[in-house]
Design an enzyme around this catalytic site. Structure first.
Site, PDB file in Angstrom:
ATOM      1  N   TYR A  22     -14.925  -3.322   9.709  1.00 20.65           N
ATOM      2  CA  TYR A  22     -13.535  -2.838   9.704  1.00 20.65           C
ATOM      3  C   TYR A  22     -12.826  -3.289  10.986  1.00 20.65           C
ATOM      4  O   TYR A  22     -11.737  -3.876  10.942  1.00 20.65           O
ATOM      5  CB  TYR A  22     -13.522  -1.316   9.572  1.00 20.65           C
ATOM      6  CG  TYR A  22     -12.155  -0.674   9.636  1.00 20.65           C
ATOM      7  CD1 TYR A  22     -11.156  -1.013   8.720  1.00 20.65           C
ATOM      8  CD2 TYR A  22     -11.860   0.292  10.607  1.00 20.65           C
ATOM      9  CE1 TYR A  22      -9.899  -0.402   8.773  1.00 20.65           C
ATOM     10  CE2 TYR A  22     -10.609   0.904  10.659  1.00 20.65           C
ATOM     11  CZ  TYR A  22      -9.626   0.554   9.748  1.00 20.65           C
ATOM     12  OH  TYR A  22      -8.392   1.152   9.807  1.00 20.65           O
ATOM     13  N   VAL A  55       2.689  -3.600  -9.081  1.00 19.50           N
ATOM     14  CA  VAL A  55       1.240  -3.389  -9.119  1.00 19.50           C
ATOM     15  C   VAL A  55       0.585  -4.704  -8.695  1.00 19.50           C
ATOM     16  O   VAL A  55       0.672  -5.710  -9.403  1.00 19.50           O
ATOM     17  CB  VAL A  55       0.768  -2.948 -10.525  1.00 19.50           C
ATOM     18  CG1 VAL A  55      -0.752  -2.880 -10.583  1.00 19.50           C
ATOM     19  CG2 VAL A  55       1.371  -1.587 -10.864  1.00 19.50           C
ATOM     20  N   ASN A  87       0.728  -2.955   5.398  1.00 16.75           N
ATOM     21  CA  ASN A  87       0.040  -1.679   5.644  1.00 16.75           C
ATOM     22  C   ASN A  87      -1.251  -1.529   4.834  1.00 16.75           C
ATOM     23  O   ASN A  87      -2.195  -0.886   5.301  1.00 16.75           O
ATOM     24  CB  ASN A  87       1.020  -0.538   5.316  1.00 16.75           C
ATOM     25  CG  ASN A  87       0.312   0.760   5.004  1.00 16.75           C
ATOM     26  OD1 ASN A  87      -0.097   1.507   5.898  1.00 16.75           O
ATOM     27  ND2 ASN A  87       0.131   1.049   3.712  1.00 16.75           N
ATOM     28  N   ALA A 125     -13.648  -5.650  13.022  1.00 19.11           N
ATOM     29  CA  ALA A 125     -13.553  -7.116  13.102  1.00 19.11           C
ATOM     30  C   ALA A 125     -12.394  -7.640  12.253  1.00 19.11           C
ATOM     31  O   ALA A 125     -11.671  -8.556  12.659  1.00 19.11           O
ATOM     32  CB  ALA A 125     -14.871  -7.755  12.656  1.00 19.11           C
ATOM     33  N   THR A 126     -12.205  -7.048  11.063  1.00 18.70           N
ATOM     34  CA  THR A 126     -11.088  -7.525  10.225  1.00 18.70           C
ATOM     35  C   THR A 126      -9.748  -7.200  10.892  1.00 18.70           C
ATOM     36  O   THR A 126      -8.809  -7.980  10.807  1.00 18.70           O
ATOM     37  CB  THR A 126     -11.102  -6.905   8.808  1.00 18.70           C
ATOM     38  OG1 THR A 126     -10.979  -5.471   8.896  1.00 18.70           O
ATOM     39  CG2 THR A 126     -12.359  -7.273   8.051  1.00 18.70           C
ATOM     40  N   LYS A 127      -9.676  -6.060  11.574  1.00 13.07           N
ATOM     41  CA  LYS A 127      -8.425  -5.695  12.242  1.00 13.07           C
ATOM     42  C   LYS A 127      -8.218  -6.522  13.515  1.00 13.07           C
ATOM     43  O   LYS A 127      -7.085  -6.828  13.882  1.00 13.07           O
ATOM     44  CB  LYS A 127      -8.402  -4.194  12.547  1.00 13.07           C
ATOM     45  CG  LYS A 127      -8.369  -3.312  11.295  1.00 13.07           C
ATOM     46  CD  LYS A 127      -7.103  -3.533  10.459  1.00 13.07           C
ATOM     47  CE  LYS A 127      -6.928  -2.443   9.401  1.00 13.07           C
ATOM     48  NZ  LYS A 127      -5.655  -2.575   8.671  1.00 13.07           N
ATOM     49  N   GLY A 177       0.803  -1.229   0.000  1.00  7.43           N
ATOM     50  CA  GLY A 177       0.000   0.000   0.000  1.00  7.43           C
ATOM     51  C   GLY A 177       0.827   1.266   0.000  1.00  7.43           C
ATOM     52  O   GLY A 177       0.560   2.216   0.745  1.00  7.43           O
TER      53      GLY A 177
HETATM   54  N1  LIG Z   1      -5.216   6.822   8.481  1.00  6.25           N
HETATM   55  C1  LIG Z   1      -5.726   6.436   9.630  1.00  6.25           C
HETATM   56  O1  LIG Z   1      -6.293   7.223  10.385  1.00  6.25           O
HETATM   57  C2  LIG Z   1      -5.597   5.006  10.088  1.00  6.25           C
HETATM   58  C3  LIG Z   1      -5.989   4.697  11.409  1.00  6.25           C
HETATM   59  C4  LIG Z   1      -5.890   3.395  11.827  1.00  6.25           C
HETATM   60  C5  LIG Z   1      -5.394   2.415  10.989  1.00  6.25           C
HETATM   61  N2  LIG Z   1      -5.018   2.738   9.717  1.00  6.25           N
HETATM   62  C6  LIG Z   1      -4.516   1.666   8.851  1.00  6.25           C
HETATM   63  O2  LIG Z   1      -3.328   2.112   8.221  1.00  6.25           O
HETATM   64  C7  LIG Z   1      -3.213   1.512   6.940  1.00  6.25           C
HETATM   65  C8  LIG Z   1      -2.947   2.572   5.878  1.00  6.25           C
HETATM   66  O3  LIG Z   1      -4.006   3.499   5.894  1.00  6.25           O
HETATM   67  P1  LIG Z   1      -3.932   4.908   5.133  1.00  6.25           P
HETATM   68  O4  LIG Z   1      -4.642   5.868   5.994  1.00  6.25           O
HETATM   69  O5  LIG Z   1      -2.547   5.195   4.689  1.00  6.25           O
HETATM   70  O6  LIG Z   1      -4.859   4.594   3.864  1.00  6.25           O
HETATM   71  P2  LIG Z   1      -4.929   5.342   2.441  1.00  6.25           P
HETATM   72  O7  LIG Z   1      -4.437   6.740   2.552  1.00  6.25           O
HETATM   73  O8  LIG Z   1      -6.300   5.076   1.935  1.00  6.25           O
HETATM   74  O9  LIG Z   1      -3.865   4.534   1.551  1.00  6.25           O
HETATM   75  C9  LIG Z   1      -4.072   3.176   1.289  1.00  6.25           C
HETATM   76  C10 LIG Z   1      -2.889   2.648   0.496  1.00  6.25           C
HETATM   77  O10 LIG Z   1      -3.046   1.248   0.306  1.00  6.25           O
HETATM   78  C11 LIG Z   1      -3.162   0.964  -1.087  1.00  6.25           C
HETATM   79  N3  LIG Z   1      -4.192  -0.070  -1.212  1.00  6.25           N
HETATM   80  C12 LIG Z   1      -5.505   0.016  -0.900  1.00  6.25           C
HETATM   81  N4  LIG Z   1      -6.115  -1.150  -1.151  1.00  6.25           N
HETATM   82  C13 LIG Z   1      -5.164  -1.982  -1.623  1.00  6.25           C
HETATM   83  C14 LIG Z   1      -5.184  -3.322  -2.070  1.00  6.25           C
HETATM   84  N5  LIG Z   1      -6.307  -4.050  -2.079  1.00  6.25           N
HETATM   85  N6  LIG Z   1      -4.020  -3.881  -2.490  1.00  6.25           N
HETATM   86  C15 LIG Z   1      -2.870  -3.159  -2.489  1.00  6.25           C
HETATM   87  N7  LIG Z   1      -2.801  -1.893  -2.082  1.00  6.25           N
HETATM   88  C16 LIG Z   1      -3.941  -1.313  -1.658  1.00  6.25           C
HETATM   89  C17 LIG Z   1      -3.504   2.286  -1.781  1.00  6.25           C
HETATM   90  O11 LIG Z   1      -2.978   2.372  -3.105  1.00  6.25           O
HETATM   91  P3  LIG Z   1      -3.827   1.899  -4.402  1.00  6.25           P
HETATM   92  O12 LIG Z   1      -5.070   2.725  -4.402  1.00  6.25           O
HETATM   93  O13 LIG Z   1      -2.888   2.178  -5.553  1.00  6.25           O
HETATM   94  O14 LIG Z   1      -4.083   0.444  -4.225  1.00  6.25           O
HETATM   95  C18 LIG Z   1      -2.761   3.269  -0.879  1.00  6.25           C
HETATM   96  O15 LIG Z   1      -1.405   3.348  -1.234  1.00  6.25           O
HETATM   97  C19 LIG Z   1      -4.505   0.715   6.735  1.00  6.25           C
HETATM   98  O16 LIG Z   1      -4.285  -0.645   7.036  1.00  6.25           O
HETATM   99  C20 LIG Z   1      -5.466   1.320   7.730  1.00  6.25           C
HETATM  100  O17 LIG Z   1      -6.472   0.430   8.126  1.00  6.25           O
HETATM  101  C21 LIG Z   1      -5.118   4.020   9.248  1.00  6.25           C
END
Ligand SMILES: NC(=O)c1ccc[n+]([C@@H]2O[C@H](COP(=O)([O-])OP(=O)(O)OC[C@H]3O[C@@H](n4cnc5c(N)ncnc54)[C@H](OP(=O)(O)O)[C@@H]3O)[C@@H](O)[C@H]2O)c1
Length: 239
Positions: free
Chosen positions: A148, A54, A83, A150-152, A15
């Site tokens: 969400y 990709v 991630n 539950a998956t985490k 990601g």
């Molecule tokens: N931001 C928060 O507040 C927060 C809080 C708690 C936990 N988290 C966790 O932190 C992680 C990252 O979150 P984020 O906030 O950085 O999210 P984000 O800004 O939406 O970015 C998600 C990233 O993952 C990639 N991605 C999404 N679905 C994918 C898939 N099926 N296969 C491969 N790549 C995929 C996206 O790129 P593409 O679109 O090119 O695939 C993007 O680079 C997640 O696991 C989230 O649950 C985030």
């Protein structure tokens, strides 16, 4: 963790096109790591020590191919950071099965495929660090985020069992549970809801990218080789 030129290490971060994944990849690159990343689209950014694959983490064949390609190219895989993740806010009674399935496929199965494939390489190496992504939504049992969370929670369980199974191979498996950090994932959440969530944390502020990097750095330190099966939440939240 900063490396000297002689001790280049290889990390795979999922990601990495944007958000926390990109920040993590750039952080490791700045500190001398060789980084492979993946996401469903092209990266849109570049670095001399970065390669982008990709791949959708929910696609088992694509994940197998990606992890093997990284290990083949570099002859090792020191770190996997699972991630890539997807959030969705729905009242439980209104959650379509297609949404629930996609969350399970990306958040849980994507992490599982990554751990399984990386473990095969790291077990041969007899070393490795795996870091998974949870969320405070799991610990706080947040209403409106049932699937969400539950998956985490499933990712956390996977983290603990994988830590046991892989410990004797010198592999640690831990997870970070961020509070809300401003990324595209949280930008769609109404401000009032974010404020209410933050108010439930002992340290009531939004998370920042540096807070997440700090926990990842901690798990990657050589001195952290006695730390496995742990979930570290930000903001003072506990399970
Ligand atoms: N931001 C928060 O507040 C927060 C809080 C708690 C936990 N988290 C966790 O932190 C992680 C990252 O979150 P984020 O906030 O950085 O999210 P984000 O800004 O939406 O970015 C998600 C990233 O993952 C990639 N991605 C999404 N679905 C994918 C898939 N099926 N296969 C491969 N790549 C995929 C996206 O790129 P593409 O679109 O090119 O695939 C993007 O680079 C997640 O696991 C989230 O649950 C985030």
């Amino acid at each position: 963790m900063t490396l000297t030129k002689q001790e280049t290490r290889v990390a795979l971060v999922t990601g990495t096109r944007k958000g926390l994944g990109r920040a993590l990849a750039e952080h490791l690159l700045t500190n001398g790591w060789t980084v492979a990343g993946c996401s469903r689209e092209a990266a849109g950014w570049a670095h001399v020590a970065y390669e982008h694959h990709v791949a959708d983490v929910a696609d088992e064949a694509a994940m197998v191919k990606t992890v093997r390609a990284v290990a083949r190219q570099h002859g090792r895989l020191d770190v996997l950071i699972n991630n890539a993740g997807l959030a969705s806010m729905n009242a439980l009674a209104l959650t379509p099965a297609t949404v629930a399935r996609r969350l399970v496929d990306v958040n849980f199965l994507g992490t599982f495929y990554g751990i399984r494939e990386a473990a095969k390489i790291m077990m041969r190496q007899k070393s490795g660090r795996i870091i998974n992504f949870s969320t405070v939504a799991a610990a706080l049992n947040l209403e409106g985020e049932a699937i969400y969370a539950a998956t985490k929670a499933a990712v956390e369980s996977l983290t603990r069992v994988a830590a046991r199974e892989l410990a004797s191979y010198g592999i640690t498996v831990n997870a970070v549970g961020p509070t809300p950090v401003l990324t595209d994932l949280t930008r769609v959440v109404p401000k009032a809801k974010l404020a209410a969530l933050v108010a439930r944390q002992p340290i009531a502020r939004m998370g920042e990218v540096r807070d997440v990097l700090n926990v990842v750095d901690f798990f990657l330190r050589p001195e952290s080789d006695f730390i496995t099966g742990q979930v570290i939440y930000l903001g003072g939240v506990h399970g």
